[in-house]
Design an enzyme around this catalytic site. Structure first.
Site, PDB file in Angstrom:
ATOM      1  N   CYS A 151     161.922 -24.500   4.060  1.00  0.00           N
ATOM      2  CA  CYS A 151     161.235 -23.229   4.250  1.00  0.00           C
ATOM      3  C   CYS A 151     161.989 -22.148   3.459  1.00  0.00           C
ATOM      4  O   CYS A 151     163.206 -22.003   3.623  1.00  0.00           O
ATOM      5  CB  CYS A 151     161.216 -22.889   5.734  1.00  0.00           C
ATOM      6  SG  CYS A 151     160.499 -21.271   6.086  1.00  0.00           S
ATOM      7  N   CYS A 165     163.516 -19.560   6.281  1.00  0.00           N
ATOM      8  CA  CYS A 165     164.648 -19.833   7.179  1.00  0.00           C
ATOM      9  C   CYS A 165     165.486 -21.033   6.765  1.00  0.00           C
ATOM     10  O   CYS A 165     166.509 -21.295   7.382  1.00  0.00           O
ATOM     11  CB  CYS A 165     164.129 -20.024   8.607  1.00  0.00           C
ATOM     12  SG  CYS A 165     163.219 -21.558   8.827  1.00  0.00           S
ATOM     13  N   CYS A 213     155.995 -23.196   9.917  1.00  0.00           N
ATOM     14  CA  CYS A 213     157.395 -23.585  10.136  1.00  0.00           C
ATOM     15  C   CYS A 213     157.729 -23.385  11.610  1.00  0.00           C
ATOM     16  O   CYS A 213     157.508 -22.303  12.155  1.00  0.00           O
ATOM     17  CB  CYS A 213     158.303 -22.727   9.256  1.00  0.00           C
ATOM     18  SG  CYS A 213     160.056 -22.949   9.618  1.00  0.00           S
ATOM     19  N   CYS A 256     160.732 -20.463  12.040  1.00  0.00           N
ATOM     20  CA  CYS A 256     160.526 -19.023  11.810  1.00  0.00           C
ATOM     21  C   CYS A 256     159.061 -18.613  11.929  1.00  0.00           C
ATOM     22  O   CYS A 256     158.744 -17.430  11.827  1.00  0.00           O
ATOM     23  CB  CYS A 256     161.071 -18.608  10.443  1.00  0.00           C
ATOM     24  SG  CYS A 256     160.070 -19.154   9.048  1.00  0.00           S
ATOM     25  N   CYS A 294     148.569 -29.606   2.595  1.00  0.00           N
ATOM     26  CA  CYS A 294     148.288 -28.815   1.407  1.00  0.00           C
ATOM     27  C   CYS A 294     149.115 -27.530   1.527  1.00  0.00           C
ATOM     28  O   CYS A 294     148.788 -26.649   2.317  1.00  0.00           O
ATOM     29  CB  CYS A 294     146.782 -28.529   1.401  1.00  0.00           C
ATOM     30  SG  CYS A 294     146.249 -27.539   0.017  1.00  0.00           S
TER      31      CYS A 294
END
Ligand code: FE
Length: 171
Positions: free
Chosen positions: A83, A86, A132, A135, A157
């Protein structure tokens, strides 16, 4: 003294070039895995993220299909995808496949605990949003049963602009 100045100049030039050539944020070292939930205000995220990362992750934006990030994604070798907000580990090149859809595609996350699926009814369509888990950043959507010859027949995707790529270390 001259030697030191030359060293600083070379370092600055090198990191600048590095920054330019990557459409997707790319790091040599794995980011630290967040210990728990990462909670920040929009103002705090804005200081940490580039405008496009903020638009994707914090405003559920979508990058244009077949853009620079996607072209780069297709060229990338082995590595892991984290990510960009984070640092949580999300995907790996081991589950990457070419769906031809114009966005980075994976048939599974590499760390299932780090992604959370949510129903998304925006735009008059019902889709499953991928976020995510650490976060809450928007990553993309997951589609199932499209007939891809992968182990799951799922297509995560994902907006490459919300990811951070860490190339695998050569052995
Ligand atoms: Fe995150």
């Amino acid at each position: 003294m001259l030697f030191v100045l030359w060293g600083i100049f070379a370092l600055a030039a090198c990191s600048g070039a590095d920054h330019k050539k990557s459409a997707m944020e790319t790091r040599a070292e794995m980011p630290a895995e967040p210990a728990g939930k990462v909670v920040k205000t929009d103002a705090e995220w804005k200081t940490l993220l580039k405008p496009e990362q903020f638009r994707i992750l914090r405003e559920a934006g979508t990058e244009p299909p077949n853009g620079d990030v996607y072209q780069e994604f297709k060229r990338q070798g082995k590595g892991t995808y984290h990510c960009a907000g984070c640092g949580a580990l999300l995907f790996s090149s081991d589950q990457k496949f070419d769906s031809g859809c114009g966005w980075p595609s994976f048939y599974d996350p590499v760390k299932a605990d780090n992604v959370v699926m949510k129903m998304d009814t925006s735009g008059g369509r019902t889709r499953v949003e991928v976020t995510c888990a650490k976060c809450g950043g928007h990553l993309g959507h997951v589609f199932e049963g499209e007939g891809f010859k992968t182990p799951t027949d799922k297509r995560y995707c994902i907006n490459g602009g919300g990811l951070k790529f860490v190339p695998a270390k050569e052995k």
